[in-house]
Design an enzyme around this catalytic site. Structure first.
Site, short mmCIF file in Angstrom:
data_model
loop_
_atom_site.label_atom_id
_atom_site.label_comp_id
_atom_site.label_asym_id
_atom_site.label_seq_id
_atom_site.Cartn_x
_atom_site.Cartn_y
_atom_site.Cartn_z
CG ASP A 121 10.53 3.11 1.66
OD1 ASP A 121 10.86 2.23 2.24
OD2 ASP A 121 10.32 3.08 0.52
CE LYS B 296 9.33 6.11 -1.23
NZ LYS B 296 8.95 4.69 -1.13
CB THR C 203 0.23 -0.86 -7.03
OG1 THR C 203 1.32 0.05 -7.57
CG2 THR C 203 -0.28 -1.76 -7.92
NE ARG D 124 -3.80 -2.23 2.26
CZ ARG D 124 -4.81 -2.49 1.33
NH1 ARG D 124 -4.96 -1.31 0.64
NH2 ARG D 124 -5.56 -3.41 1.54
O1 LIG Z 1 3.83 5.25 -1.45
P1 LIG Z 1 5.32 5.45 -2.10
O2 LIG Z 1 6.45 5.30 -1.23
O3 LIG Z 1 5.37 6.31 -3.30
O4 LIG Z 1 5.19 4.09 -3.03
C1 LIG Z 1 4.90 2.66 -2.48
C2 LIG Z 1 4.35 2.02 -3.89
O5 LIG Z 1 5.46 1.91 -4.68
C3 LIG Z 1 5.40 0.32 -5.10
O6 LIG Z 1 4.75 0.29 -6.24
P2 LIG Z 1 4.48 -0.95 -7.49
O7 LIG Z 1 4.05 -2.03 -6.30
O8 LIG Z 1 5.65 -1.07 -8.07
O9 LIG Z 1 3.34 -0.54 -8.12
C4 LIG Z 1 4.89 -0.32 -3.69
O10 LIG Z 1 4.44 -1.64 -4.05
C5 LIG Z 1 3.71 0.77 -3.56
O11 LIG Z 1 2.65 0.59 -4.25
O1 LIG Z 2 7.22 -2.22 -1.80
C1 LIG Z 2 7.99 -1.34 -1.54
C2 LIG Z 2 8.15 -0.17 -2.41
C3 LIG Z 2 8.89 0.95 -1.87
N1 LIG Z 2 9.49 0.98 -0.76
C4 LIG Z 2 9.35 -0.19 0.04
O2 LIG Z 2 9.85 -0.27 1.17
N2 LIG Z 2 8.54 -1.20 -0.23
#
Ligand SMILES: O=P(O)(O)OC[C@H]1O[C@H](OP(=O)(O)O)[C@H](O)[C@@H]1O
Ligand SMILES: O=c1cc[nH]c(=O)[nH]1
Length: 506
Positions: free
Chosen positions: A256, A288, A203, A195
């Site tokens: 993060d 980031k 996503t 999340r």
């Molecule tokens: O909330 P921030 O830190 O921007 O990013 C978190 C998002 O980035 C990644 O995207 P994906 O799963 O590759 O689509 C994670 O799974 C999550 O959805």
């Molecule tokens: O899944 C994720 C994506 C970004 N940063 C994280 O720590 N985990």
């Protein structure tokens, strides 16, 4: 000390009990200490205090403790002070900047999974790693321990493809396009996502508008084998279960840390048996990773951790200084992504980024010759195969495959943020856009978010709408608008930043 049980039917995700302040003093425990609670079963729980909710002589037991003890109202249990778990001392070692041994990392992760650490201790661990990164070895052990403490998927075919973004750029809904493009070309892509961490919609927050996202590892394997891909929530599975527990602590801190990011992402990839992975590393102010140099360093770290784990990782350094597409927040983002799948109409930044990342995967998986992946990805979007595949994915996950972008409900309360003067947009603050969407209620209120009418470099006339804020709840819309007034998310050239007419406090 013998206390009578008072069940509290609330799930807190940990063994926790509540004691009256007088009893706690007599027992010699403080808030956050542990007590051992015994009857036929014995467990160690973290103590909360209260002066009035629990009467002296009683002990409030939350759902998880109640499930173990199976004691009814006013039945008695023995309560005695208990030691902190060993992993609390390991957290202390990290706080002191000392290196960990491999078995210490394993113990720490096991205790995270078993909920033996309090949120305070977890926050101390996260914050310490934010201040001082773990070493490469420690990060590898952390990743492996995260994989090993959960379920793992083993596919009998190969290659198994995957993609992941490190996040940090608002509106990064590309997974909703990339996964169906890749799967439509005959490759398997069991995509697990988290999340939102620092954003206003991860996503998993987006996908659950279209279909359920909580599945077991076996279900993920079966669905992937059936339709070629899934888009599920890592935290809803027992895959790398420590990950979501750490993300829950990172979210309110909006951090993060580097080693956690590496472990979080690579554990999710390792646990689903991914062999060929593309990492999206958005770069730019308000993300980031602030510049290309730092992006290359992170890419090297991801590739090297991949090698240690036996995974082939390619990285894409992508433009992150402005949001991807023109929407931020779950429902708005889903609407924008579905519209591209259905009509090919949509912002160039979204289409281009999606086909580039999908193209890299198609090349790595052997579905396209080197240099021709992007074209194949674009063609898969244009000829409707990606849409057809997305419908299959939605259906296999239990959603309605006939959903259209027009059906996606967005927040019913809206407010426009207007350009304060004529000119060009010279600053677009990612973090403020995210904060604005969060104030409006995203990611939990699915309809909340921001629609962007004008991006960096575009010209505006005074009074023209630059952003529309959406909220499911009126009060949250007001909070968001107040925030936008105080912290404008965009700057138009020539705008007054601040009037200073005295030297005091400068
Ligand atoms: O909330 P921030 O830190 O921007 O990013 C978190 C998002 O980035 C990644 O995207 P994906 O799963 O590759 O689509 C994670 O799974 C999550 O959805
Ligand atoms: O899944 C994720 C994506 C970004 N940063 C994280 O720590 N985990």
């Amino acid at each position: 000390m013998q206390l009578k049980v008072q069940p509290i039917d609330i799930k807190v995700g940990k063994y926790k009990v509540v004691m009256n302040t007088l009893d706690a003093k007599e027992l010699g425990v403080y808030e956050g200490d542990r007590v051992r609670v015994r009857n036929h079963a014995t467990l160690t729980a973290i103590v909360d205090f209260t002066e009035d909710m629990i009467a002296p002589g009683m002990i409030g037991v939350y759902h998880e403790v109640q499930e173990q003890l199976r004691k009814e109202w006013t039945e008695t249990v023995d309560v005695e002070p208990a030691e902190k778990p060993k992993s609390a001392h390991i957290v202390r070692k990290v706080m002191d900047g000392k290196k960990l041994e491999r078995d210490e990392v394993n113990l720490l992760v096991r205790d995270i999974v078993e909920e033996n650490l309090s949120d305070v201790e977890l926050a101390a661990f996260i914050t310490s790693t934010y201040i001082r990164d773990l070493s490469e070895d420690e990060t590898e052990w952390l990743t492996r321990a995260m994989i090993e403490t959960g379920e793992q998927i083993k596919f009998s075919t190969s290659p198994i493809m995957d993609k992941h973004s490190i996040g940090g750029v608002p509106g990064n809904k590309i997974t909703l396009l990339v996964v169906p493009i890749v799967a439509a070309n005959g490759l398997l892509i069991p995509k697990t996502s988290s999340r939102a961490i620092t954003g206003a919609g991860g996503t998993a927050d987006l996908m659950e508008i279209l279909a359920p996202v909580d599945f077991t590892a076996t279900q993920i394997k079966e669905m992937t084998e059936k339709v070629g891909g899934v888009i599920v929530w890592g935290g809803g599975t027992n895959i790398a279960p420590a990950d979501d527990k750490l993300i829950k602590i990172e979210y309110p801190l909006s951090v993060d840390p580097h080693c956690q990011l590496l472990a979080s992402i690579m554990a999710k990839k390792g646990a689903v048996g991914a062999q060929k992975v593309v990492m999206d590393i958005p770069i730019g102010p308000g993300t980031k990773i602030l510049d290309v140099k730092a992006g290359r360093k992170l890419a090297r770290d991801l590739i090297s951790l991949g090698e240690r784990l036996g995974m082939d990782v390619d990285c894409a350094l992508t433009y992150g200084a402005s949001p991807v597409g023109r929407t931020v927040g779950p429902a708005l983002e889903v609407r924008e992504a579905l519209k591209v799948l259905e009509t090919m109409e949509g912002p160039n930044s979204l289409i281009e980024k999606s086909v580039v990342i999908a193209g890299m995967l198609l090349e790595m998986g052997g579905a396209a010759p080197r240099g021709q992946g992007r074209e194949l990805a674009l063609e898969t979007l244009r000829n409707g195969k990606a849409l057809a595949k997305m419908k299959e994915i939605i259906e296999v996950q239990g959603g309605n495959p006939d959903v259209s972008y027009r059906d996606i409900a967005v927040g019913q309360h809206t407010a426009e943020i207007l350009a304060p003067s004529n000119g060009y947009i010279i600053e677009f603050y990612n973090k403020r856009i995210v904060q604005l969407a969060r104030f409006a209620g995203a990611p939990n209120d699915k309809g909340a978010g921001v629609l962007i009418h004008k991006k960096r470099g575009e010209s505006v006339a005074k009074g023209q709408p630059v952003l529309t804020v959406y909220a499911d709840k009126k009060e949250k819309l007001a909070d968001a608008v107040r925030y936008a007034r105080e912290f404008p998310p965009i700057f138009v050239e020539g705008m007054l930043i601040e009037r200073v007419d005295e030297v005091k406090g400068l």
